[in-house]
Design a protein around this motif. Structure first.
Motif, PDB file in Angstrom:
ATOM      1  N   PRO A   1      -7.337  -1.098  21.124  1.00  0.00           N
ATOM      2  CA  PRO A   1      -7.139  -0.504  19.791  1.00  0.00           C
ATOM      3  C   PRO A   1      -6.740  -1.556  18.766  1.00  0.00           C
ATOM      4  CG  PRO A   1      -5.932   0.716  21.484  1.00  0.00           C
ATOM      5  CD  PRO A   1      -6.390  -0.561  22.113  1.00  0.00           C
ATOM      6  N   THR A   2      -7.168  -1.355  17.546  1.00  0.00           N
ATOM      7  CA  THR A   2      -6.732  -2.220  16.453  1.00  0.00           C
ATOM      8  C   THR A   2      -5.294  -1.889  16.090  1.00  0.00           C
ATOM      9  OG1 THR A   2      -7.433  -0.680  14.720  1.00  0.00           O
ATOM     10  CG2 THR A   2      -9.091  -2.239  15.552  1.00  0.00           C
ATOM     11  N   TRP A   3      -4.690  -2.750  15.237  1.00  0.00           N
ATOM     12  CA  TRP A   3      -3.315  -2.457  14.813  1.00  0.00           C
ATOM     13  C   TRP A   3      -3.263  -1.134  14.059  1.00  0.00           C
ATOM     14  CZ3 TRP A   3      -0.842  -1.383  10.259  1.00  0.00           C
ATOM     15  CH2 TRP A   3       0.560  -1.333  10.341  1.00  0.00           C
ATOM     16  N   THR A   4      -4.226  -0.877  13.183  1.00  0.00           N
ATOM     17  CA  THR A   4      -4.211   0.373  12.416  1.00  0.00           C
ATOM     18  C   THR A   4      -4.340   1.572  13.333  1.00  0.00           C
ATOM     19  OG1 THR A   4      -5.242  -0.783  10.552  1.00  0.00           O
ATOM     20  CG2 THR A   4      -5.266   1.615  10.489  1.00  0.00           C
ATOM     21  N   GLN A   5      -5.144   1.471  14.371  1.00  0.00           N
ATOM     22  CA  GLN A   5      -5.267   2.582  15.313  1.00  0.00           C
ATOM     23  C   GLN A   5      -3.965   2.800  16.074  1.00  0.00           C
ATOM     24  OE1 GLN A   5      -8.708   1.121  17.418  1.00  0.00           O
ATOM     25  NE2 GLN A   5     -10.128   2.360  16.197  1.00  0.00           N
ATOM     26  N   ARG A   6      -3.297   1.733  16.455  1.00  0.00           N
ATOM     27  CA  ARG A   6      -1.999   1.871  17.106  1.00  0.00           C
ATOM     28  C   ARG A   6      -0.974   2.481  16.157  1.00  0.00           C
ATOM     29  NH1 ARG A   6       0.029  -3.059  17.874  1.00  0.00           N
ATOM     30  NH2 ARG A   6       1.583  -2.224  19.292  1.00  0.00           N
ATOM     31  N   ALA A   7      -1.067   2.116  14.876  1.00  0.00           N
ATOM     32  CA  ALA A   7      -0.155   2.680  13.885  1.00  0.00           C
ATOM     33  C   ALA A   7      -0.387   4.183  13.730  1.00  0.00           C
ATOM     34  CB  ALA A   7      -0.345   1.970  12.549  1.00  0.00           C
ATOM     35  N   TRP A   8      -1.652   4.575  13.599  1.00  0.00           N
ATOM     36  CA  TRP A   8      -1.980   5.997  13.508  1.00  0.00           C
ATOM     37  C   TRP A   8      -1.492   6.740  14.754  1.00  0.00           C
ATOM     38  CZ3 TRP A   8      -2.877   9.400  10.041  1.00  0.00           C
ATOM     39  CH2 TRP A   8      -3.545   9.093   8.852  1.00  0.00           C
TER      40      TRP A   8
ATOM     41  N   ASP B   1      -9.178   6.248  11.055  1.00  0.00           N
ATOM     42  CA  ASP B   1      -9.572   5.014  11.748  1.00  0.00           C
ATOM     43  C   ASP B   1      -9.882   5.250  13.224  1.00  0.00           C
ATOM     44  OD1 ASP B   1     -10.169   2.300  11.352  1.00  0.00           O
ATOM     45  OD2 ASP B   1      -8.327   1.686  12.353  1.00  0.00           O
ATOM     46  N   GLY B   2     -10.468   6.405  13.536  1.00  0.00           N
ATOM     47  CA  GLY B   2     -10.898   6.671  14.904  1.00  0.00           C
ATOM     48  C   GLY B   2      -9.840   7.266  15.803  1.00  0.00           C
TER      49      GLY B   2
ATOM     50  N   ARG C   1      11.674   9.947   1.105  1.00  0.00           N
ATOM     51  CA  ARG C   1      11.587   8.510   1.317  1.00  0.00           C
ATOM     52  C   ARG C   1      10.229   8.052   1.869  1.00  0.00           C
ATOM     53  NH1 ARG C   1      16.651   6.508   0.647  1.00  0.00           N
ATOM     54  NH2 ARG C   1      18.421   7.893   1.026  1.00  0.00           N
ATOM     55  N   VAL C   2       9.373   8.984   2.265  1.00  0.00           N
ATOM     56  CA  VAL C   2       8.092   8.598   2.858  1.00  0.00           C
ATOM     57  C   VAL C   2       6.928   9.035   1.976  1.00  0.00           C
ATOM     58  CG1 VAL C   2       9.031   8.708   5.190  1.00  0.00           C
ATOM     59  CG2 VAL C   2       7.883  10.715   4.221  1.00  0.00           C
ATOM     60  N   GLN C   3       5.770   8.480   2.248  1.00  0.00           N
ATOM     61  CA  GLN C   3       4.531   8.831   1.544  1.00  0.00           C
ATOM     62  C   GLN C   3       3.538   9.320   2.592  1.00  0.00           C
ATOM     63  OE1 GLN C   3       4.411   4.845  -0.358  1.00  0.00           O
ATOM     64  NE2 GLN C   3       4.152   5.943  -2.292  1.00  0.00           N
ATOM     65  N   LEU C   4       3.586  10.616   2.865  1.00  0.00           N
ATOM     66  CA  LEU C   4       2.768  11.209   3.914  1.00  0.00           C
ATOM     67  C   LEU C   4       1.298  11.296   3.527  1.00  0.00           C
ATOM     68  CD1 LEU C   4       5.103  14.085   5.180  1.00  0.00           C
ATOM     69  CD2 LEU C   4       4.783  11.811   6.150  1.00  0.00           C
ATOM     70  N   HIS C   5       0.993  11.133   2.220  1.00  0.00           N
ATOM     71  CA  HIS C   5      -0.400  11.235   1.781  1.00  0.00           C
ATOM     72  C   HIS C   5      -1.175   9.935   1.973  1.00  0.00           C
ATOM     73  CE1 HIS C   5       1.716   9.406  -1.595  1.00  0.00           C
ATOM     74  NE2 HIS C   5       0.543   8.964  -2.037  1.00  0.00           N
ATOM     75  N   LEU C   6      -0.474   8.841   2.252  1.00  0.00           N
ATOM     76  CA  LEU C   6      -1.161   7.564   2.435  1.00  0.00           C
ATOM     77  C   LEU C   6      -1.778   7.484   3.830  1.00  0.00           C
ATOM     78  CD1 LEU C   6       1.228   5.027   0.665  1.00  0.00           C
ATOM     79  CD2 LEU C   6      -0.751   6.246  -0.250  1.00  0.00           C
ATOM     80  N   SER C   7      -2.676   6.531   4.010  1.00  0.00           N
ATOM     81  CA  SER C   7      -3.415   6.418   5.263  1.00  0.00           C
ATOM     82  C   SER C   7      -3.239   5.009   5.856  1.00  0.00           C
ATOM     83  CB  SER C   7      -4.898   6.712   4.997  1.00  0.00           C
ATOM     84  OG  SER C   7      -5.668   6.610   6.166  1.00  0.00           O
ATOM     85  N   PRO C   8      -2.418   4.873   6.907  1.00  0.00           N
ATOM     86  CA  PRO C   8      -1.590   5.913   7.530  1.00  0.00           C
ATOM     87  C   PRO C   8      -0.313   6.174   6.732  1.00  0.00           C
ATOM     88  CG  PRO C   8      -1.320   3.829   8.672  1.00  0.00           C
ATOM     89  CD  PRO C   8      -2.389   3.587   7.644  1.00  0.00           C
ATOM     90  N   PRO C   9       0.340   7.324   6.953  1.00  0.00           N
ATOM     91  CA  PRO C   9       1.604   7.620   6.261  1.00  0.00           C
ATOM     92  C   PRO C   9       2.623   6.519   6.518  1.00  0.00           C
ATOM     93  CG  PRO C   9       0.758   9.570   7.361  1.00  0.00           C
ATOM     94  CD  PRO C   9      -0.078   8.416   7.839  1.00  0.00           C
ATOM     95  N   ARG C  10       3.454   6.262   5.514  1.00  0.00           N
ATOM     96  CA  ARG C  10       4.415   5.163   5.660  1.00  0.00           C
ATOM     97  C   ARG C  10       5.643   5.386   4.789  1.00  0.00           C
ATOM     98  NH1 ARG C  10      -0.204   1.773   2.709  1.00  0.00           N
ATOM     99  NH2 ARG C  10      -1.279   3.077   4.214  1.00  0.00           N
TER     100      ARG C  10
ATOM    101  N   SER D   1       8.801  -3.180   9.452  1.00  0.00           N
ATOM    102  CA  SER D   1       7.745  -4.157   9.224  1.00  0.00           C
ATOM    103  C   SER D   1       6.359  -3.531   9.347  1.00  0.00           C
ATOM    104  CB  SER D   1       7.883  -5.331  10.207  1.00  0.00           C
ATOM    105  OG  SER D   1       7.785  -4.878  11.538  1.00  0.00           O
ATOM    106  N   SER D   2       6.224  -2.440  10.116  1.00  0.00           N
ATOM    107  CA  SER D   2       4.929  -1.751  10.190  1.00  0.00           C
ATOM    108  C   SER D   2       4.566  -1.148   8.841  1.00  0.00           C
ATOM    109  CB  SER D   2       4.969  -0.650  11.254  1.00  0.00           C
ATOM    110  OG  SER D   2       5.146  -1.197  12.546  1.00  0.00           O
ATOM    111  N   ALA D   3       5.546  -0.574   8.145  1.00  0.00           N
ATOM    112  CA  ALA D   3       5.288  -0.032   6.812  1.00  0.00           C
ATOM    113  C   ALA D   3       4.917  -1.150   5.845  1.00  0.00           C
ATOM    114  CB  ALA D   3       6.512   0.729   6.300  1.00  0.00           C
ATOM    115  N   LEU D   4       5.613  -2.287   5.930  1.00  0.00           N
ATOM    116  CA  LEU D   4       5.285  -3.415   5.043  1.00  0.00           C
ATOM    117  C   LEU D   4       3.870  -3.914   5.309  1.00  0.00           C
ATOM    118  CD1 LEU D   4       8.541  -5.572   4.925  1.00  0.00           C
ATOM    119  CD2 LEU D   4       7.827  -3.673   3.464  1.00  0.00           C
ATOM    120  N   ARG D   5       3.494  -3.975   6.574  1.00  0.00           N
ATOM    121  CA  ARG D   5       2.135  -4.418   6.896  1.00  0.00           C
ATOM    122  C   ARG D   5       1.102  -3.449   6.318  1.00  0.00           C
ATOM    123  NH1 ARG D   5       0.076  -6.556  12.783  1.00  0.00           N
ATOM    124  NH2 ARG D   5      -2.125  -6.815  12.248  1.00  0.00           N
ATOM    125  N   ALA D   6       1.351  -2.155   6.427  1.00  0.00           N
ATOM    126  CA  ALA D   6       0.434  -1.167   5.860  1.00  0.00           C
ATOM    127  C   ALA D   6       0.370  -1.266   4.347  1.00  0.00           C
ATOM    128  CB  ALA D   6       0.865   0.241   6.281  1.00  0.00           C
ATOM    129  N   HIS D   7       1.493  -1.640   3.708  1.00  0.00           N
ATOM    130  CA  HIS D   7       1.529  -1.803   2.248  1.00  0.00           C
ATOM    131  C   HIS D   7       0.882  -3.126   1.814  1.00  0.00           C
ATOM    132  CE1 HIS D   7       3.724   1.651   0.728  1.00  0.00           C
ATOM    133  NE2 HIS D   7       4.648   1.514   1.671  1.00  0.00           N
TER     134      HIS D   7
END
Length: 339
Positions: free
Chosen positions: A56-63, A14-15, A139-148, A77-83
């Motif tokens: 920056p967007t929220w996703t960019q801040r998360a990355w 996401d940039g 406990r994490v999923q590093l392959h997701l975008s972004p990892p969570r 809550s950041s992980a929940l938002r990404a999910h």
């Protein structure tokens, strides 16, 4: 300098790109400084860059939060938002240095929550909250975008930190209602966790969610009206196929052909919703069933509501009576109080 490889990384994130990743693409510090001068990149955190100079967007801040602490993943809550969980927090009151520099006077932003391995000691930048977790890789999923953090882990973390029981119910019930998880899965994960604050609160909540209470409102009815006054045990979230499609009944006393619909005003609002409710009630009457529709005003007087539900149940064959929930109970018809 291989800008093509760097652009591939930017597109996949996401940039956002880290200094380490830029070096892996063949860039060096001189290349990065040149891109910063040209405003093709902007620094979010030390060693983390975004491909524009705007907000920056929220996703960019998360990355950016994840890459600054790599290896890391979104948590809470950041992980929940990404999910994609509906009850995940949106932009709130945390603030990062970048937000203040780029847009003084604008509302502050919700901090990005990040988890790292328990063995690490990190100093997060402004706008990022870090939690250390044991058994990090599992406990994490590093392959997701972004990892969570895995969904169930994040849900339990957020629910355990809620300020009150009602908010914890809303977090867990909303996720189950979205069908992104189940109460049984959450119960298994909770059982496998080590120390977790408010475990004894979360276990009965999950039991109620498993029984079909999908909101704070429905849980208030289950405990305050039904169980506290010894009413029969109902079925919940009963799937019904009608000519208008599939619908779900909140509470059904199937042995007595009685349906109780719980109308939280934020869910059942507007003329369209009112017509749909009326049509459901007429369909129930046509099938020989009786429908009682309760709102918040009724649930806030549970003793009085139990008398009405009990009266309808008795008219349809129930031989019991609502029992007393305490000294000041307005039901107290002499029936046996629920255990």
């Amino acid at each position: 300098m291989d800008l093509a490889s760097a652009h591939d990384v930017l597109r996949s994130q996401d940039g956002v790109i880290s200094r380490t990743q830029a070096f892996d693409c063949g860039l060096d510090d001189s290349d990065l400084e040149r891109l910063l001068r040209r405003r093709e990149l902007a620094r979010i955190h030390p060693g983390v860059y975004v491909d524009h100079t705007g907000r920056p967007t929220w996703t960019q801040r998360a990355w950016a939060g994840v890459l600054f602490h790599w290896p890391a993943a979104l948590g809470g809550s950041s992980a929940l938002r990404a999910h994609g969980v509906r009850s995940a927090a949106g932009e709130g009151t945390g603030v990062s240095l970048l937000d203040r520099e780029m847009s003084p006077g604008r509302p502050a932003l919700e901090p990005v929550e990040v988890v790292v391995d328990a063995s690490r000691r990190v100093a997060p930048p402004e706008g990022v909250l870090v939690t250390r977790r044991t058994d990090f890789e599992r406990r994490v999923q590093l392959h997701l975008s972004p990892p969570r953090l895995r969904l169930d882990e994040a849900l339990l973390d957020v629910a355990s930190s809620c300020p009150d029981e009602a908010t914890a119910v809303a977090v867990l019930a909303d996720a189950c209602q979205q069908r992104v998880t189940t109460a049984a899965r959450l119960h298994d994960v909770l059982s496998s966790r080590g120390r977790l604050s408010r475990r004894q609160l979360l276990l009965p909540i999950l039991d109620d969610v498993a029984a079909g209470t999908m909101s704070v409102f429905e849980r208030r009815y289950l405990h305050g009206v039904e169980r506290s006054h010894g009413l029969p045990t109902a079925r919940r979230q009963v799937k019904v196929v009608t000519r208008r499609g599939v619908t779900y009944r909140d509470v059904e006393y199937s042995d007595f052909a009685v349906v109780v619909e719980l109308d939280g005003r934020f869910v059942h609002a507007g003329p369209g919703r009112e017509w749909a409710d009326l049509e459901r009630d007429v369909d129930a009457v046509a099938r020989g069933e009786s429908t009682l529709r309760l709102g918040w005003a009724h649930i806030l007087e549970p003793c009085r509501a139990s008398v009405l539900v009990g009266r309808l149940l008795r008219s349809r064959g129930w031989e019991g009576e609502p029992g007393s929930c305490g000294r000041d109970c307005r039901a107290g018809g002499g029936g046996r109080r629920a255990a």
